[in-house]
Design an enzyme around this catalytic site. Structure first.
Site, PDB file in Angstrom:
ATOM      1  N   ASP A 272      -6.778   9.710  -2.458  1.00 53.82           N
ATOM      2  CA  ASP A 272      -7.611  10.853  -1.790  1.00 53.82           C
ATOM      3  C   ASP A 272      -9.028  11.119  -2.329  1.00 53.82           C
ATOM      4  O   ASP A 272      -9.543   9.997  -2.474  1.00 53.82           O
ATOM      5  CB  ASP A 272      -6.825  11.984  -1.664  1.00 53.82           C
ATOM      6  CG  ASP A 272      -5.325  11.991  -0.458  1.00 53.82           C
ATOM      7  OD1 ASP A 272      -5.461  11.141   0.369  1.00 53.82           O
ATOM      8  OD2 ASP A 272      -4.575  12.784  -0.641  1.00 53.82           O
TER       9      ASP A 272
ATOM     10  N   ASP B 270      -1.470  15.319   6.527  1.00 51.67           N
ATOM     11  CA  ASP B 270      -2.511  14.636   5.480  1.00 51.67           C
ATOM     12  C   ASP B 270      -3.817  15.403   5.302  1.00 51.67           C
ATOM     13  O   ASP B 270      -4.735  15.134   5.990  1.00 51.67           O
ATOM     14  CB  ASP B 270      -2.652  13.194   6.149  1.00 51.67           C
ATOM     15  CG  ASP B 270      -3.622  12.427   5.254  1.00 51.67           C
ATOM     16  OD1 ASP B 270      -3.759  12.716   4.140  1.00 51.67           O
ATOM     17  OD2 ASP B 270      -4.134  11.431   5.804  1.00 51.67           O
TER      18      ASP B 270
ATOM     19  N   GLU C  80     -12.017   8.628  -2.057  1.00 50.39           N
ATOM     20  CA  GLU C  80     -12.788   8.778  -1.052  1.00 50.39           C
ATOM     21  C   GLU C  80     -13.971   9.834  -0.916  1.00 50.39           C
ATOM     22  O   GLU C  80     -13.734  10.983  -2.210  1.00 50.39           O
ATOM     23  CB  GLU C  80     -12.097   9.029   0.198  1.00 50.39           C
ATOM     24  CG  GLU C  80     -11.306  10.358   0.176  1.00 50.39           C
ATOM     25  CD  GLU C  80     -10.140  10.439   1.183  1.00 50.39           C
ATOM     26  OE1 GLU C  80      -9.454   9.325   1.365  1.00 50.39           O
ATOM     27  OE2 GLU C  80      -9.753  11.474   1.593  1.00 50.39           O
TER      28      GLU C  80
ATOM     29  N   ARG D 263     -13.947   4.501  -0.883  1.00 50.17           N
ATOM     30  CA  ARG D 263     -13.779   4.724   0.505  1.00 50.17           C
ATOM     31  C   ARG D 263     -14.845   5.714   0.967  1.00 50.17           C
ATOM     32  O   ARG D 263     -15.146   6.676   0.287  1.00 50.17           O
ATOM     33  CB  ARG D 263     -12.569   5.312   0.777  1.00 50.17           C
ATOM     34  CG  ARG D 263     -12.485   6.032   2.125  1.00 50.17           C
ATOM     35  CD  ARG D 263     -11.019   6.232   2.732  1.00 50.17           C
ATOM     36  NE  ARG D 263     -10.917   7.409   3.665  1.00 50.17           N
ATOM     37  CZ  ARG D 263      -9.769   7.725   4.083  1.00 50.17           C
ATOM     38  NH1 ARG D 263      -8.825   7.218   3.864  1.00 50.17           N
ATOM     39  NH2 ARG D 263      -9.955   9.023   4.996  1.00 50.17           N
TER      40      ARG D 263
ATOM     41  N   GLU E  44     -14.550   3.609   6.231  1.00 46.38           N
ATOM     42  CA  GLU E  44     -13.285   4.603   6.908  1.00 46.38           C
ATOM     43  C   GLU E  44     -13.865   4.622   8.394  1.00 46.38           C
ATOM     44  O   GLU E  44     -15.028   4.989   8.637  1.00 46.38           O
ATOM     45  CB  GLU E  44     -12.981   5.718   6.376  1.00 46.38           C
ATOM     46  CG  GLU E  44     -12.086   6.615   7.132  1.00 46.38           C
ATOM     47  CD  GLU E  44     -10.695   5.873   7.278  1.00 46.38           C
ATOM     48  OE1 GLU E  44     -10.698   4.558   7.772  1.00 46.38           O
ATOM     49  OE2 GLU E  44      -9.666   6.418   7.185  1.00 46.38           O
TER      50      GLU E  44
ATOM     51  N   HIS F  66      -8.130   3.613  -3.903  1.00 47.60           N
ATOM     52  CA  HIS F  66      -9.073   3.930  -3.285  1.00 47.60           C
ATOM     53  C   HIS F  66      -9.247   5.396  -3.271  1.00 47.60           C
ATOM     54  O   HIS F  66      -8.617   6.073  -3.311  1.00 47.60           O
ATOM     55  CB  HIS F  66      -9.158   3.357  -1.975  1.00 47.60           C
ATOM     56  CG  HIS F  66      -8.319   3.825  -0.933  1.00 47.60           C
ATOM     57  ND1 HIS F  66      -8.465   5.173  -0.264  1.00 47.60           N
ATOM     58  CD2 HIS F  66      -7.365   3.435  -0.245  1.00 47.60           C
ATOM     59  CE1 HIS F  66      -7.371   5.570   0.588  1.00 47.60           C
ATOM     60  NE2 HIS F  66      -6.775   4.309   0.459  1.00 47.60           N
TER      61      HIS F  66
ATOM     62  N   ASN G  59      -9.660  -1.044   7.750  1.00 46.34           N
ATOM     63  CA  ASN G  59      -8.420  -0.032   7.997  1.00 46.34           C
ATOM     64  C   ASN G  59      -7.920  -0.082   9.484  1.00 46.34           C
ATOM     65  O   ASN G  59      -8.408   0.417  10.144  1.00 46.34           O
ATOM     66  CB  ASN G  59      -8.714   1.433   7.350  1.00 46.34           C
ATOM     67  CG  ASN G  59      -7.621   2.350   7.841  1.00 46.34           C
ATOM     68  OD1 ASN G  59      -6.466   1.912   7.890  1.00 46.34           O
ATOM     69  ND2 ASN G  59      -7.904   3.687   7.678  1.00 46.34           N
TER      70      ASN G  59
ATOM     71  N   TYR H 280       0.765  -1.191  -0.012  1.00 52.50           N
ATOM     72  CA  TYR H 280       0.023  -0.070   0.046  1.00 52.50           C
ATOM     73  C   TYR H 280       0.776   1.362  -0.105  1.00 52.50           C
ATOM     74  O   TYR H 280       1.777   1.205   0.724  1.00 52.50           O
ATOM     75  CB  TYR H 280      -0.897   0.007   1.275  1.00 52.50           C
ATOM     76  CG  TYR H 280      -1.711   1.164   1.425  1.00 52.50           C
ATOM     77  CD1 TYR H 280      -2.991   1.286   0.675  1.00 52.50           C
ATOM     78  CD2 TYR H 280      -1.715   2.081   2.364  1.00 52.50           C
ATOM     79  CE1 TYR H 280      -3.799   2.301   0.764  1.00 52.50           C
ATOM     80  CE2 TYR H 280      -2.494   3.035   2.714  1.00 52.50           C
ATOM     81  CZ  TYR H 280      -3.702   3.476   1.864  1.00 52.50           C
ATOM     82  OH  TYR H 280      -4.574   4.227   2.131  1.00 52.50           O
TER      83      TYR H 280
ATOM     84  N   CYS I 211      -7.185  13.436   7.662  1.00 49.19           N
ATOM     85  CA  CYS I 211      -7.226  11.984   8.069  1.00 49.19           C
ATOM     86  C   CYS I 211      -8.691  11.384   8.663  1.00 49.19           C
ATOM     87  O   CYS I 211      -9.381  12.030   9.077  1.00 49.19           O
ATOM     88  CB  CYS I 211      -6.210  11.986   9.171  1.00 49.19           C
ATOM     89  SG  CYS I 211      -6.269  10.403   9.831  1.00 49.19           S
TER      90      CYS I 211
ATOM     91  N   ASP J 173      -3.487   5.086  -2.225  1.00 51.03           N
ATOM     92  CA  ASP J 173      -4.537   6.007  -1.590  1.00 51.03           C
ATOM     93  C   ASP J 173      -4.591   7.134  -2.729  1.00 51.03           C
ATOM     94  O   ASP J 173      -3.539   8.174  -2.627  1.00 51.03           O
ATOM     95  CB  ASP J 173      -4.040   6.569  -0.312  1.00 51.03           C
ATOM     96  CG  ASP J 173      -4.788   7.485   0.339  1.00 51.03           C
ATOM     97  OD1 ASP J 173      -6.021   8.071  -0.313  1.00 51.03           O
ATOM     98  OD2 ASP J 173      -4.372   7.634   1.524  1.00 51.03           O
TER      99      ASP J 173
HETATM  100  C1  LIG Z   1      -5.529   5.225   5.392  1.00 48.51           C
HETATM  101  C2  LIG Z   1      -5.047   6.554   5.144  1.00 48.51           C
HETATM  102  O1  LIG Z   1      -5.801   7.463   4.333  1.00 48.51           O
HETATM  103  C3  LIG Z   1      -3.807   6.860   4.927  1.00 48.51           C
HETATM  104  O2  LIG Z   1      -3.491   8.011   4.275  1.00 48.51           O
HETATM  105  O3  LIG Z   1      -2.797   5.770   4.868  1.00 48.51           O
HETATM  106  C4  LIG Z   1      -5.278   7.162   6.678  1.00 48.51           C
HETATM  107  C5  LIG Z   1      -4.318   6.558   7.707  1.00 48.51           C
HETATM  108  C6  LIG Z   1      -4.101   7.033   9.137  1.00 48.51           C
HETATM  109  O4  LIG Z   1      -4.088   8.465   8.978  1.00 48.51           O
HETATM  110  O5  LIG Z   1      -4.018   6.465   9.922  1.00 48.51           O
HETATM  111  C7  LIG Z   1      -6.424   7.429   7.083  1.00 48.51           C
HETATM  112  O6  LIG Z   1      -7.130   6.561   7.727  1.00 48.51           O
HETATM  113  O7  LIG Z   1      -7.165   8.573   6.780  1.00 48.51           O
HETATM  114 MG   LIG Z   2      -5.182   8.690   3.146  1.00 51.67          MG
END
Ligand SMILES: C[C@](O)(C(=O)O)[C@H](CC(=O)O)C(=O)O
Ligand SMILES: [Mg+2]
Length: 296
Positions: A88, A59, A115, A158, A188, A113, A210, A44, A123, A86
């Site tokens: 986004d 993030d 979202e 997502r 999520e 994925h 997740n 991933y 996040c 990811d």
């Molecule tokens: C999965 C996730 O989108 C990521 O960018 O790795 C994050 C992980 C995290 O911040 O722990 C998310 O869950 O938003």
């Molecule tokens: Mg993410």
């Protein structure tokens, strides 16, 4: 056999063969090589991870398609394990999302994925997330599905809807995404056995759990999650968090002690590093080339 399968087909095969499929975050090419050698079947690239590690950013939707695709290329060049990326929110409207999918396929990704948060995303495990309407999310999925050239390229929806709208609304949204062509669902920040079971029962596509640390979810075991209906278990930043802690300890020790003797035991050795890199194969080739040169 696997050499002729596309990355997407290899991802689907891994899903078939592993119930549930564990998907580990690999922050860079070398991490991907280690995960592959250790025997992981899927890896991933975390959006949060690209922002944090490659750009020193939070993030919060500040990285772009190009930022992420560059890291995808680096990883897929070093490892043939199918990579879930990811993406986004897909970085824009329908045309941008289509371009994102095409670029991801070209860069060798197996799956993505996308979202339903607004572009100014957060996040998934933080408060005050905002999501777009179900209709807008469905359009995102349609744009993504329509853009893929390999029908096996795996497109996962997502939904971050659970936090604001609760279980039923989140499941309904997931069903709308599946009707629009999503191959899998990433629910999520759902938390309990009941939540996982409800998603799995309501949907006939693979569900991703997740299991990110220090978030909303307990660190459930893969067997439990499998029983509850999860087809994929994601560990997005586990190794990255451990690497960071190790680096922090080493930096502190070097400053405090004046040398690294106290921390050398926690380091990967030069031999192990070279082993993962197949260093000796390269060296042998080099020696052979030199030998040929010398004999002339
Ligand atoms: C999965 C996730 O989108 C990521 O960018 O790795 C994050 C992980 C995290 O911040 O722990 C998310 O869950 O938003
Ligand atoms: Mg993410």
């Amino acid at each position: 056999m696997s050499a002729i399968l596309s990355p997407g087909a290899r991802f689907r095969k891994a899903l078939e063969e592993n119930k549930p499929l564990q998907i580990v975050g690999t922050i860079n090419a070398y991490a991907a090589m280690m995960a592959e050698r250790i025997g992981h079947q899927a890896i991933y690239l975390s959006g949060g991870g690209v922002a944090n590690a490659s750009y020193g950013l939070p993030d919060l939707g500040m990285t772009s398609l190009n930022d992420v695709v560059e890291d995808v290329r680096r990883i897929t060049s070093a490892s043939s394990v199918p990579l879930l990326v990811d993406i986004d929110t897909g970085w824009g409207g329908a045309f941008n999302i289509a371009r994102t999918i095409q670029q991801m396929e070209k860069a060798g990704a197996a799956a993505v994925h996308i979202e339903d948060q607004v572009a100014q995303k957060r996040c998934g495990h933080r408060p005050n997330k905002e999501i777009v309407s179900e209709a807008e999310m469905v359009d995102r999925i349609k744009a993504a599905v329509d853009a893929r050239t390999d029908e096996n390229f795996f497109i996962m929806a997502r939904t971050d809807a659970f936090a604001q709208e609760g279980l039923e609304a989140a499941i309904e949204r997931a069903q709308a995404c599946v009707a629009a062509g999503a191959d899998g669902i990433f629910a999520e920040a759902i938390k309990t056995e009941e939540h996982y079971r409800a998603f799995a029962e309501a949907l006939d596509v693979p569900i991703l759990a997740n299991i990110t640390e220090f978030g909303q979810t307990e660190l459930w075991n893969r067997e439990q999650l499998g029983e509850w209906g999860a087809a994929m278990v994601l560990y997005p930043l586990s190794a990255f968090r451990a690497m960071n802690k190790a680096a922090e300890t080493v930096y502190k020790s070097i400053l405090e002690e004046g040398d690294q003797k106290k921390v050398v035991d926690m380091m990967q050795t030069r031999m192990d590093l070279y082993d993962y890199l197949n260093y000796h194969d390269f060296e042998q080739k080099l020696d052979a080339l030199f030998a040929e040169g010398k004999n002339k």
